[in-house]
Every structure is written in C-alpha cells, then in structure tokens.
Design a protein around this motif. Sequence first.
Motif, PDB file in Angstrom:
ATOM      1  N   THR A   1      25.882  60.001  53.052  1.00  0.00           N
ATOM      2  CA  THR A   1      25.302  61.323  52.785  1.00  0.00           C
ATOM      3  C   THR A   1      25.913  61.887  51.502  1.00  0.00           C
ATOM      4  O   THR A   1      27.001  61.477  51.077  1.00  0.00           O
ATOM      5  N   TRP A   2      25.219  62.840  50.929  1.00  0.00           N
ATOM      6  CA  TRP A   2      25.698  63.516  49.719  1.00  0.00           C
ATOM      7  C   TRP A   2      26.948  64.311  50.073  1.00  0.00           C
ATOM      8  O   TRP A   2      26.934  65.106  51.005  1.00  0.00           O
ATOM      9  N   GLN A   3      28.030  64.095  49.350  1.00  0.00           N
ATOM     10  CA  GLN A   3      29.332  64.661  49.687  1.00  0.00           C
ATOM     11  C   GLN A   3      29.634  65.999  48.996  1.00  0.00           C
ATOM     12  O   GLN A   3      30.706  66.557  49.199  1.00  0.00           O
ATOM     13  N   PHE A   4      28.708  66.479  48.198  1.00  0.00           N
ATOM     14  CA  PHE A   4      28.972  67.669  47.388  1.00  0.00           C
ATOM     15  C   PHE A   4      27.919  68.739  47.674  1.00  0.00           C
ATOM     16  O   PHE A   4      26.963  68.500  48.401  1.00  0.00           O
ATOM     17  N   HIS A   5      28.083  69.896  47.038  1.00  0.00           N
ATOM     18  CA  HIS A   5      27.041  70.924  47.121  1.00  0.00           C
ATOM     19  C   HIS A   5      25.799  70.401  46.423  1.00  0.00           C
ATOM     20  O   HIS A   5      25.889  69.689  45.439  1.00  0.00           O
ATOM     21  N   ARG A   6      24.646  70.798  46.929  1.00  0.00           N
ATOM     22  CA  ARG A   6      23.394  70.283  46.386  1.00  0.00           C
ATOM     23  C   ARG A   6      22.519  71.365  45.761  1.00  0.00           C
ATOM     24  O   ARG A   6      21.388  71.100  45.382  1.00  0.00           O
ATOM     25  N   ASP A   7      23.048  72.597  45.684  1.00  0.00           N
ATOM     26  CA  ASP A   7      22.246  73.653  45.062  1.00  0.00           C
ATOM     27  C   ASP A   7      22.047  73.337  43.577  1.00  0.00           C
ATOM     28  O   ASP A   7      22.830  72.621  42.961  1.00  0.00           O
ATOM     29  N   ILE A   8      21.007  73.891  43.016  1.00  0.00           N
ATOM     30  CA  ILE A   8      20.618  73.561  41.644  1.00  0.00           C
ATOM     31  C   ILE A   8      21.727  73.862  40.650  1.00  0.00           C
ATOM     32  O   ILE A   8      22.040  73.040  39.783  1.00  0.00           O
ATOM     33  N   ASP A   9      22.336  75.024  40.762  1.00  0.00           N
ATOM     34  CA  ASP A   9      23.380  75.402  39.806  1.00  0.00           C
ATOM     35  C   ASP A   9      24.533  74.407  39.820  1.00  0.00           C
ATOM     36  O   ASP A   9      25.018  73.996  38.768  1.00  0.00           O
ATOM     37  N   THR A  10      24.947  73.993  40.997  1.00  0.00           N
ATOM     38  CA  THR A  10      26.027  73.014  41.111  1.00  0.00           C
ATOM     39  C   THR A  10      25.600  71.673  40.536  1.00  0.00           C
ATOM     40  O   THR A  10      26.334  71.057  39.751  1.00  0.00           O
ATOM     41  N   MET A  11      24.421  71.210  40.898  1.00  0.00           N
ATOM     42  CA  MET A  11      23.943  69.907  40.426  1.00  0.00           C
ATOM     43  C   MET A  11      23.816  69.854  38.902  1.00  0.00           C
ATOM     44  O   MET A  11      24.010  68.808  38.301  1.00  0.00           O
ATOM     45  N   LEU A  12      23.524  70.991  38.303  1.00  0.00           N
ATOM     46  CA  LEU A  12      23.323  71.005  36.850  1.00  0.00           C
ATOM     47  C   LEU A  12      24.567  71.333  36.053  1.00  0.00           C
ATOM     48  O   LEU A  12      24.547  71.299  34.828  1.00  0.00           O
ATOM     49  N   ASN A  13      25.686  71.631  36.747  1.00  0.00           N
ATOM     50  CA  ASN A  13      26.858  72.077  35.992  1.00  0.00           C
ATOM     51  C   ASN A  13      28.193  71.462  36.392  1.00  0.00           C
ATOM     52  O   ASN A  13      29.111  71.441  35.583  1.00  0.00           O
ATOM     53  N   VAL A  14      28.334  70.993  37.604  1.00  0.00           N
ATOM     54  CA  VAL A  14      29.650  70.568  38.094  1.00  0.00           C
ATOM     55  C   VAL A  14      29.877  69.083  37.817  1.00  0.00           C
ATOM     56  O   VAL A  14      29.026  68.248  38.099  1.00  0.00           O
TER      57      VAL A  14
END
Length: 150
Positions: free
Chosen positions: A133-146
């Motif tokens: 499974t995806w181990q991180f936050h999946r919100d758009i802001d996180t996906m595009l910056n972290v």
Amino acid sequence: MTQAITPSITLYERDLDLWLETAIAQLKAGDFHNLDVENLIEELEGLSGSNKREVETRLKRLIEHILKRCYVNMPECFRGWEVTIINQRDELQKLLKQSPSLKLHFSKMFDDSFATALKIVRTEYLETAFPETWQFHRDIDTMLNVDFWE
C-alpha cells in the motif's frame, strides 16, 4: 449502366484542423446555424477524456518514480528518478491549474495508478521489496511537493 453514388466526405472527415478553424470562426461570428454541433460535441468530449487520461498517466509515472527513489537502492539512478519526479509534478501542476476540476479525478484514480505503478516497479526490480500500500499522504499538495525519500 448503373453508377455508384459515393457519399460526400465532410470537412470534418477530410481535414480536422481546417474543420476546427471553421468551427472556431463560426462560433466567433455567432453562426450557430451552420455549426457542426454533433462533431463539436464529440471533440469536446474527447478533449475532456484526454485531459483526464493525461493526469492519470502522469500520476502513475510520478508514483512509479517515487517508489523507485524511496525503495530501490541504486544511488547512481537517484538523480534521473528525481528529474522525472520534478517533470511529472510540473506537468501535473500545469494541468490542475488550467483545469482545477481535475483534482477530483486525481483523487479518484490514485489507487489504480498506484496499483499499476507497483506492478511496473516490481517487474523492473524483482529483488526490491515494495510495500503493498502507499505509505505516505496521498493528497494533491503532498504528492506535488514532498520529497518522500528525505
């Protein structure tokens, strides 16, 4: 002697770009009576689907390279994977800025994109243990910056 009647080929079938220019000119002039509405609807639906497919493709590629960067121990490849991550994020940000409603689509297809990306990296790197499974936050802001690997 019988003569076969060949159906006339429409401008839409003959030259798509010229058809588009004509449709644009008709819309600008308010010439709705001569507008090829049926094909215009088809093209607009295709454009909408195309944008959604592009978001999906770029998200899958982004996830794929984040997985590689986080889990594959090949430091000589890190820079290339990070460049791909930067490029995919940039293109996704442009798409989402141009069409904010695609953000909803981004969230809806995250799981499918992750599943496909996971299949790809598991096929490419057989010896690497990737999470189910995806181990991180999946919100758009996180996906595009972290940078998840830091």
